[in-house]
Design a protein around this motif. Structure first.
Motif, PDB file in Angstrom:
ATOM      1  N   ALA A  78      39.987  40.167  38.297  1.00  0.00           N
ATOM      2  CA  ALA A  78      39.154  39.721  37.330  1.00  0.00           C
ATOM      3  C   ALA A  78      40.115  39.987  35.922  1.00  0.00           C
ATOM      4  O   ALA A  78      40.107  39.138  35.092  1.00  0.00           O
ATOM      5  N   ALA A  79      40.728  40.968  35.839  1.00  0.00           N
ATOM      6  CA  ALA A  79      41.593  41.389  34.644  1.00  0.00           C
ATOM      7  C   ALA A  79      42.313  40.162  34.449  1.00  0.00           C
ATOM      8  O   ALA A  79      42.751  39.707  33.477  1.00  0.00           O
ATOM      9  N   ARG A  80      43.205  39.722  35.437  1.00  0.00           N
ATOM     10  CA  ARG A  80      44.006  38.795  35.520  1.00  0.00           C
ATOM     11  C   ARG A  80      43.419  37.306  34.983  1.00  0.00           C
ATOM     12  O   ARG A  80      44.186  36.583  34.317  1.00  0.00           O
ATOM     13  N   LEU A  81      42.310  37.225  35.648  1.00  0.00           N
ATOM     14  CA  LEU A  81      41.676  35.870  35.143  1.00  0.00           C
ATOM     15  C   LEU A  81      41.052  35.851  33.796  1.00  0.00           C
ATOM     16  O   LEU A  81      41.202  34.831  33.347  1.00  0.00           O
ATOM     17  N   TRP A  82      41.004  36.965  33.342  1.00  0.00           N
ATOM     18  CA  TRP A  82      40.648  37.095  31.726  1.00  0.00           C
ATOM     19  C   TRP A  82      41.719  36.996  30.902  1.00  0.00           C
ATOM     20  O   TRP A  82      41.655  36.997  29.821  1.00  0.00           O
ATOM     21  N   GLY A  83      42.908  37.218  31.364  1.00  0.00           N
ATOM     22  CA  GLY A  83      44.200  36.785  30.667  1.00  0.00           C
ATOM     23  C   GLY A  83      45.092  38.095  30.365  1.00  0.00           C
ATOM     24  O   GLY A  83      46.077  38.040  29.488  1.00  0.00           O
ATOM     25  N   GLY A  84      44.521  39.301  31.122  1.00  0.00           N
ATOM     26  CA  GLY A  84      45.390  40.502  31.088  1.00  0.00           C
ATOM     27  C   GLY A  84      46.560  40.532  32.026  1.00  0.00           C
ATOM     28  O   GLY A  84      46.646  39.781  32.934  1.00  0.00           O
ATOM     29  N   VAL A  85      47.336  41.443  32.063  1.00  0.00           N
ATOM     30  CA  VAL A  85      48.631  41.618  32.603  1.00  0.00           C
ATOM     31  C   VAL A  85      48.477  42.961  33.656  1.00  0.00           C
ATOM     32  O   VAL A  85      48.346  43.971  33.323  1.00  0.00           O
ATOM     33  N   VAL A  86      48.619  42.712  35.010  1.00  0.00           N
ATOM     34  CA  VAL A  86      48.275  43.775  35.722  1.00  0.00           C
ATOM     35  C   VAL A  86      49.441  43.562  36.830  1.00  0.00           C
ATOM     36  O   VAL A  86      49.654  42.480  37.818  1.00  0.00           O
ATOM     37  N   CYS A 129      33.324  39.998  36.995  1.00  0.00           N
ATOM     38  CA  CYS A 129      32.486  41.080  35.844  1.00  0.00           C
ATOM     39  C   CYS A 129      33.311  40.759  34.706  1.00  0.00           C
ATOM     40  O   CYS A 129      34.063  39.996  34.379  1.00  0.00           O
ATOM     41  N   ASP A 130      32.853  41.262  33.645  1.00  0.00           N
ATOM     42  CA  ASP A 130      33.038  41.223  32.143  1.00  0.00           C
ATOM     43  C   ASP A 130      34.425  42.034  31.986  1.00  0.00           C
ATOM     44  O   ASP A 130      34.753  42.584  32.741  1.00  0.00           O
ATOM     45  N   PRO A 131      35.317  41.484  31.077  1.00  0.00           N
ATOM     46  CA  PRO A 131      36.510  41.920  30.836  1.00  0.00           C
ATOM     47  C   PRO A 131      36.832  43.534  30.484  1.00  0.00           C
ATOM     48  O   PRO A 131      37.588  44.176  30.994  1.00  0.00           O
ATOM     49  N   ALA A 132      35.672  44.059  30.021  1.00  0.00           N
ATOM     50  CA  ALA A 132      35.637  45.510  29.799  1.00  0.00           C
ATOM     51  C   ALA A 132      35.537  46.301  31.099  1.00  0.00           C
ATOM     52  O   ALA A 132      36.115  47.453  31.305  1.00  0.00           O
ATOM     53  N   THR A 133      34.845  45.804  31.763  1.00  0.00           N
ATOM     54  CA  THR A 133      34.592  46.407  33.263  1.00  0.00           C
ATOM     55  C   THR A 133      35.793  46.220  34.311  1.00  0.00           C
ATOM     56  O   THR A 133      36.224  47.325  34.789  1.00  0.00           O
ATOM     57  N   GLY A 158      41.513  37.043  23.409  1.00  0.00           N
ATOM     58  CA  GLY A 158      40.212  36.975  22.747  1.00  0.00           C
ATOM     59  C   GLY A 158      39.073  37.058  23.591  1.00  0.00           C
ATOM     60  O   GLY A 158      37.915  36.589  23.135  1.00  0.00           O
ATOM     61  N   VAL A 159      39.135  37.948  24.699  1.00  0.00           N
ATOM     62  CA  VAL A 159      37.828  37.976  25.385  1.00  0.00           C
ATOM     63  C   VAL A 159      37.225  39.199  25.340  1.00  0.00           C
ATOM     64  O   VAL A 159      36.047  39.558  25.688  1.00  0.00           O
ATOM     65  N   VAL A 160      37.617  40.314  24.542  1.00  0.00           N
ATOM     66  CA  VAL A 160      37.166  41.682  24.379  1.00  0.00           C
ATOM     67  C   VAL A 160      37.660  41.994  23.082  1.00  0.00           C
ATOM     68  O   VAL A 160      38.956  41.778  22.818  1.00  0.00           O
ATOM     69  N   ALA A 161      37.048  42.826  22.366  1.00  0.00           N
ATOM     70  CA  ALA A 161      37.354  43.642  21.276  1.00  0.00           C
ATOM     71  C   ALA A 161      37.708  45.255  21.471  1.00  0.00           C
ATOM     72  O   ALA A 161      37.186  45.684  22.444  1.00  0.00           O
TER      73      ALA A 161
END
Length: 315
Positions: A78-86, A129-133, A158-161
């Motif tokens: 989910a983190a990668r789908l939201w644009g994060g690097v894992v 799940c949401d980006p913060a989760t 830009g998906v979470v603050a």
């Protein structure tokens, strides 16, 4: 006897996930499912038409096809789908409701009694799940630096603050809470790449003044002139990570040189860091920053050895 002609197979929709029963119902034979002529097998009982672009979103949709109804993509996937690097974590990570048991190669499923309470979102057509989760899910999987890299990447996407990540970490009631909270508090907006995050953390863990991120220099009329990745605007010192892609692009390299010349004319000093400076000689890199900041009038010392834990160097 004339050779028997092979019966034509029905056309499949590229990018759609099919179950074995779907394909057999369309007229495919068992042996058709064992070759790549018509279909490509992603997971047990999950196929796509050969020629489909197999990206992370398609793999995640395929995983949900074989998981119990109501399952949710979370964690590193989910983190990668939201644009994060894992780093690593090639398996698709998901949660299922108890008491389902899941055994599938390439899928890492966690049984959660509280699955229904998890916030559900849609990303590229995938239930996630949401980006913060997703961030807090990774707290027990990643080291501190990698977790901050993930946080910075989610913010940059830009998906979470930043405040949302802190709130999620505060509310965590499982292992990794302290780890997640420290990473969330170290996250910053305006960070373009993982190496920029790592350079900032090297400086912070050594006790040097934390640089600002995403410094925008404006002209007298208020219009945008140029940008520094990070630095100390009050003393006009900029830190910059220079990756290999700059050296491999003549256009980018010339643009960077002109930008640095303009900054020099305005009184800025640049400390340019490469991969070797970060991973091979981090101690020397810290001394370079300390010396330049001192020259510009800042009182600073390398006050902590904590940086050695995360950036041990090779010399």
């Amino acid at each position: 006897m004339a050779p028997q002609r092979m019966k034509p197979r029905p056309a499949l929709t590229v990018g759609r996930v099919y179950r074995r029963s779907d394909l057999l119902g369309l007229g495919f034979r068992e042996r058709d499912l064992t070759t790549c002529r018509f279909v490509t097998r992603l997971f047990r009982d999950a196929y796509v038409a050969t020629g489909s672009q197999i990206d992370l979103a398609l793999r995640a949709r395929a995983a949900l096809t074989v998981l119990p109804e109501g399952s949710l993509i979370d964690g590193p996937t989910a983190a990668r789908l939201w644009g994060g690097v894992v780093p690593g974590h090639e398996a698709i990570t998901a949660s299922v409701a108890a008491p389902h048991q899941v055994r599938a190669d390439g899928i890492s499923a966690t049984i959660r009694d509280e699955l229904a309470a998890r916030a559900r979102r849609r990303r590229y057509g995938v239930a996630v799940c949401d980006p913060a989760t997703a961030f807090t899910d990774c707290a027990h999987r990643l080291g501190l630096v990698d977790l901050v890299v993930l946080a910075d990447g989610l913010i940059a996407a830009g998906v979470v603050a930043p405040a949302d990540l802190v709130a999620a970490a505060v509310g965590l009631r499982s292992r990794g809470r302290r780890h997640a909270l420290e990473a969330a508090r170290l996250a910053r907006s305006g960070v373009d790449s993982p190496p920029e995050t790592r350079l900032r953390l090297l400086l912070v863990f050594a006790g040097l003044p934390e640089p600002q991120t995403n410094i925008i220099i404006r002209r007298a009329d208020g219009s945008w002139d140029r940008r520094h990745d990070m630095g100390w605007e009050e003393v006009k010192v900029a830190g910059e990570y220079d990756g290999r892609h700059h050296a491999e692009s003549t256009v980018q390299w010339r643009r960077d040189l002109r930008r640095r010349e303009e900054s020099d004319r305005d009184g800025w000093r640049h400390v340019v860091v490469t991969s070797e400076d970060l991973y091979v000689e981090p101690g020397e890199t810290l001394r370079r920053f300390r010396d330049v900041l001192r020259e510009r009038g800042m009182s600073c010392e390398i006050r902590s050895d904590r940086w050695r834990r995360f950036f041990p160097g090779r010399r």
